[in-house]
Design a protein around this motif. Structure first.
Motif, PDB file in Angstrom:
ATOM      1  N   MET A   1       0.921  -1.159   0.123  1.00  0.00           N
ATOM      2  CA  MET A   1      -0.056   0.190  -0.067  1.00  0.00           C
ATOM      3  C   MET A   1       0.909   1.215  -0.024  1.00  0.00           C
ATOM      4  O   MET A   1       1.979   1.245   0.857  1.00  0.00           O
ATOM      5  CB  MET A   1      -0.787   0.101   1.038  1.00  0.00           C
ATOM      6  CG  MET A   1      -1.761   1.135   1.220  1.00  0.00           C
ATOM      7  SD  MET A   1      -2.824   1.136   2.746  1.00  0.00           S
ATOM      8  CE  MET A   1      -3.463  -0.429   3.300  1.00  0.00           C
ATOM      9  N   ASN A   2       0.547   2.114  -0.823  1.00  0.00           N
ATOM     10  CA  ASN A   2       1.110   3.635  -1.008  1.00  0.00           C
ATOM     11  C   ASN A   2       1.401   4.150   0.633  1.00  0.00           C
ATOM     12  O   ASN A   2       0.366   4.219   1.469  1.00  0.00           O
ATOM     13  CB  ASN A   2       0.376   4.145  -1.944  1.00  0.00           C
ATOM     14  CG  ASN A   2       0.851   5.738  -1.992  1.00  0.00           C
ATOM     15  OD1 ASN A   2       1.506   6.554  -1.121  1.00  0.00           O
ATOM     16  ND2 ASN A   2       0.874   6.184  -3.348  1.00  0.00           N
ATOM     17  N   LYS A   3       2.593   4.573   0.825  1.00  0.00           N
ATOM     18  CA  LYS A   3       2.793   5.229   2.141  1.00  0.00           C
ATOM     19  C   LYS A   3       1.866   6.195   2.426  1.00  0.00           C
ATOM     20  O   LYS A   3       1.201   6.439   3.498  1.00  0.00           O
ATOM     21  CB  LYS A   3       3.825   5.592   2.370  1.00  0.00           C
ATOM     22  CG  LYS A   3       4.478   6.171   3.734  1.00  0.00           C
ATOM     23  CD  LYS A   3       6.016   5.986   3.756  1.00  0.00           C
ATOM     24  CE  LYS A   3       6.212   6.363   5.318  1.00  0.00           C
ATOM     25  NZ  LYS A   3       5.860   5.841   6.427  1.00  0.00           N
ATOM     26  N   LEU A   4       1.364   7.362   1.505  1.00  0.00           N
ATOM     27  CA  LEU A   4       0.681   8.340   1.749  1.00  0.00           C
ATOM     28  C   LEU A   4      -0.733   7.832   1.842  1.00  0.00           C
ATOM     29  O   LEU A   4      -1.527   8.456   2.647  1.00  0.00           O
ATOM     30  CB  LEU A   4       0.598   9.202   0.604  1.00  0.00           C
ATOM     31  CG  LEU A   4      -0.287  10.374   0.575  1.00  0.00           C
ATOM     32  CD1 LEU A   4       0.056  11.228   1.722  1.00  0.00           C
ATOM     33  CD2 LEU A   4      -0.276  11.368  -0.921  1.00  0.00           C
ATOM     34  N   VAL A   5      -1.315   6.819   1.304  1.00  0.00           N
ATOM     35  CA  VAL A   5      -2.684   6.191   1.444  1.00  0.00           C
ATOM     36  C   VAL A   5      -2.444   5.639   2.830  1.00  0.00           C
ATOM     37  O   VAL A   5      -3.547   5.880   3.677  1.00  0.00           O
ATOM     38  CB  VAL A   5      -2.922   5.083   0.331  1.00  0.00           C
ATOM     39  CG1 VAL A   5      -4.174   4.450   0.901  1.00  0.00           C
ATOM     40  CG2 VAL A   5      -3.091   5.556  -1.104  1.00  0.00           C
ATOM     41  N   GLU A   6      -1.603   5.097   3.259  1.00  0.00           N
ATOM     42  CA  GLU A   6      -1.415   4.247   4.540  1.00  0.00           C
ATOM     43  C   GLU A   6      -1.679   5.393   5.731  1.00  0.00           C
ATOM     44  O   GLU A   6      -2.258   5.307   6.684  1.00  0.00           O
ATOM     45  CB  GLU A   6      -0.159   3.812   4.963  1.00  0.00           C
ATOM     46  CG  GLU A   6      -0.166   2.203   4.613  1.00  0.00           C
ATOM     47  CD  GLU A   6       1.128   1.606   4.838  1.00  0.00           C
ATOM     48  OE1 GLU A   6       1.547   1.700   6.111  1.00  0.00           O
ATOM     49  OE2 GLU A   6       1.557   0.811   3.947  1.00  0.00           O
ATOM     50  N   GLU A   7      -0.849   6.641   5.803  1.00  0.00           N
ATOM     51  CA  GLU A   7      -0.979   7.634   6.529  1.00  0.00           C
ATOM     52  C   GLU A   7      -2.275   8.436   6.403  1.00  0.00           C
ATOM     53  O   GLU A   7      -2.476   8.612   7.478  1.00  0.00           O
ATOM     54  CB  GLU A   7       0.197   8.643   6.112  1.00  0.00           C
ATOM     55  CG  GLU A   7       1.625   8.058   6.592  1.00  0.00           C
ATOM     56  CD  GLU A   7       2.667   8.978   6.089  1.00  0.00           C
ATOM     57  OE1 GLU A   7       2.582  10.040   5.414  1.00  0.00           O
ATOM     58  OE2 GLU A   7       3.983   8.501   6.199  1.00  0.00           O
ATOM     59  N   THR A   8      -2.705   8.795   5.352  1.00  0.00           N
ATOM     60  CA  THR A   8      -4.028   9.350   5.270  1.00  0.00           C
ATOM     61  C   THR A   8      -4.884   8.320   6.065  1.00  0.00           C
ATOM     62  O   THR A   8      -5.948   9.051   6.800  1.00  0.00           O
ATOM     63  CB  THR A   8      -4.562   9.278   4.049  1.00  0.00           C
ATOM     64  OG1 THR A   8      -3.448  10.398   3.050  1.00  0.00           O
ATOM     65  CG2 THR A   8      -5.805  10.094   3.743  1.00  0.00           C
ATOM     66  N   ILE A   9      -5.178   6.980   5.667  1.00  0.00           N
ATOM     67  CA  ILE A   9      -6.087   6.160   6.619  1.00  0.00           C
ATOM     68  C   ILE A   9      -5.888   6.363   8.060  1.00  0.00           C
ATOM     69  O   ILE A   9      -6.939   6.352   8.711  1.00  0.00           O
ATOM     70  CB  ILE A   9      -6.059   4.736   5.889  1.00  0.00           C
ATOM     71  CG1 ILE A   9      -6.672   4.733   4.787  1.00  0.00           C
ATOM     72  CG2 ILE A   9      -6.619   3.807   6.893  1.00  0.00           C
ATOM     73  CD1 ILE A   9      -6.215   3.182   3.889  1.00  0.00           C
ATOM     74  N   GLU A  10      -4.700   6.153   8.321  1.00  0.00           N
ATOM     75  CA  GLU A  10      -4.381   6.146  10.010  1.00  0.00           C
ATOM     76  C   GLU A  10      -4.813   7.508  10.419  1.00  0.00           C
ATOM     77  O   GLU A  10      -5.226   7.844  11.509  1.00  0.00           O
ATOM     78  CB  GLU A  10      -2.674   6.179  10.066  1.00  0.00           C
ATOM     79  CG  GLU A  10      -2.381   6.114  11.522  1.00  0.00           C
ATOM     80  CD  GLU A  10      -0.835   5.874  11.729  1.00  0.00           C
ATOM     81  OE1 GLU A  10      -0.279   6.438  12.579  1.00  0.00           O
ATOM     82  OE2 GLU A  10      -0.310   4.970  11.018  1.00  0.00           O
ATOM     83  N   SER A  11      -4.496   8.790   9.672  1.00  0.00           N
ATOM     84  CA  SER A  11      -5.034  10.181  10.310  1.00  0.00           C
ATOM     85  C   SER A  11      -6.648  10.081  10.212  1.00  0.00           C
ATOM     86  O   SER A  11      -6.969  10.656  11.101  1.00  0.00           O
ATOM     87  CB  SER A  11      -4.521  11.125   9.279  1.00  0.00           C
ATOM     88  OG  SER A  11      -2.956  10.994   9.439  1.00  0.00           O
TER      89      SER A  11
ATOM     90  N   TYR B   1     -10.404   2.432  -2.011  1.00  0.00           N
ATOM     91  CA  TYR B   1     -10.552   2.325  -0.584  1.00  0.00           C
ATOM     92  C   TYR B   1     -12.009   2.984  -0.271  1.00  0.00           C
ATOM     93  O   TYR B   1     -12.041   4.213  -0.161  1.00  0.00           O
ATOM     94  CB  TYR B   1      -9.498   2.914   0.341  1.00  0.00           C
ATOM     95  CG  TYR B   1      -8.242   1.997   0.084  1.00  0.00           C
ATOM     96  CD1 TYR B   1      -7.737   0.989   1.010  1.00  0.00           C
ATOM     97  CD2 TYR B   1      -7.181   2.570  -0.852  1.00  0.00           C
ATOM     98  CE1 TYR B   1      -6.890   0.233   0.862  1.00  0.00           C
ATOM     99  CE2 TYR B   1      -5.934   1.753  -0.839  1.00  0.00           C
ATOM    100  CZ  TYR B   1      -5.832   0.992  -0.136  1.00  0.00           C
ATOM    101  OH  TYR B   1      -4.509   0.140  -0.243  1.00  0.00           O
ATOM    102  N   TYR B   2     -12.749   2.185  -0.063  1.00  0.00           N
ATOM    103  CA  TYR B   2     -14.176   2.662   0.170  1.00  0.00           C
ATOM    104  C   TYR B   2     -14.636   2.671   1.925  1.00  0.00           C
ATOM    105  O   TYR B   2     -14.469   1.653   2.387  1.00  0.00           O
ATOM    106  CB  TYR B   2     -15.166   2.125  -0.726  1.00  0.00           C
ATOM    107  CG  TYR B   2     -15.047   2.024  -2.031  1.00  0.00           C
ATOM    108  CD1 TYR B   2     -15.444   3.412  -2.723  1.00  0.00           C
ATOM    109  CD2 TYR B   2     -14.305   1.240  -2.834  1.00  0.00           C
ATOM    110  CE1 TYR B   2     -15.139   3.489  -3.976  1.00  0.00           C
ATOM    111  CE2 TYR B   2     -14.085   1.271  -4.151  1.00  0.00           C
ATOM    112  CZ  TYR B   2     -14.577   2.341  -4.940  1.00  0.00           C
ATOM    113  OH  TYR B   2     -13.946   2.487  -6.178  1.00  0.00           O
ATOM    114  N   ASN B   3     -15.272   3.849   2.098  1.00  0.00           N
ATOM    115  CA  ASN B   3     -15.568   3.951   3.496  1.00  0.00           C
ATOM    116  C   ASN B   3     -16.973   4.680   3.439  1.00  0.00           C
ATOM    117  O   ASN B   3     -16.943   5.874   2.943  1.00  0.00           O
ATOM    118  CB  ASN B   3     -14.658   4.384   4.496  1.00  0.00           C
ATOM    119  CG  ASN B   3     -15.085   4.372   5.826  1.00  0.00           C
ATOM    120  OD1 ASN B   3     -15.968   3.409   6.277  1.00  0.00           O
ATOM    121  ND2 ASN B   3     -14.472   5.135   6.815  1.00  0.00           N
ATOM    122  N   PRO B   4     -18.124   4.516   3.882  1.00  0.00           N
ATOM    123  CA  PRO B   4     -19.270   5.180   3.825  1.00  0.00           C
ATOM    124  C   PRO B   4     -19.064   6.465   4.744  1.00  0.00           C
ATOM    125  O   PRO B   4     -19.231   6.069   5.741  1.00  0.00           O
ATOM    126  CB  PRO B   4     -20.483   4.331   4.282  1.00  0.00           C
ATOM    127  CG  PRO B   4     -19.712   3.053   5.021  1.00  0.00           C
ATOM    128  CD  PRO B   4     -18.331   3.030   4.486  1.00  0.00           C
TER     129      PRO B   4
END
Length: 110
Positions: free
Chosen positions: A1-11, A64-67
């Motif tokens: 997974m892209n690091k930016l995507v990981e960090e965004t999900i974490e944040s 990455y879907y999240n309602p």
């Protein structure tokens, strides 16, 4: 997974987890007539949920879907603004405690 995507999900998940507590603090500060602090917190809340919406939209681009009911969030922001314009702080405090806080307590993390 892209690091930016990981960090965004974490944040995203972290921010979503602290939102209910922040909503309660805003309501409490308004009721304790600590309006200057409450107004700063409302501004931070508005900026934070705007980021949440943006992050959610951008994560969908990476499948990455999240309602997240963004329309409801916009309704909240408009209602807050209306309440502040007429200086009805009781209704703003009640919204944060009884509508907005429960809404974010039910939101799903990634």
């Amino acid at each position: 997974m892209n690091k930016l995507v990981e960090e965004t999900i974490e944040s995203y998940n972290e921010y979503l987890s602290i939102l209910p507590k922040g909503c309660q603090k805003i309501a409490d500060d308004i009721r304790q007539t600590n309006l200057n602090e409450a107004l700063k917190e409302i501004l931070a809340f508005s900026e934070g949920v705007s980021w949440l919406i943006s992050a959610n939209v951008n994560l969908e681009k990476y499948l990455y879907y999240n309602p997240l009911n963004t329309e409801k969030i916009h309704v909240f922001l408009n209602e807050i603004n209306s309440g502040l314009e007429i200086q009805d702080y009781v209704i703003v405090a009640d919204m944060f405690e009884y509508e907005i806080k429960p809404f974010f307590e039910k939101c799903q993390t990634y």
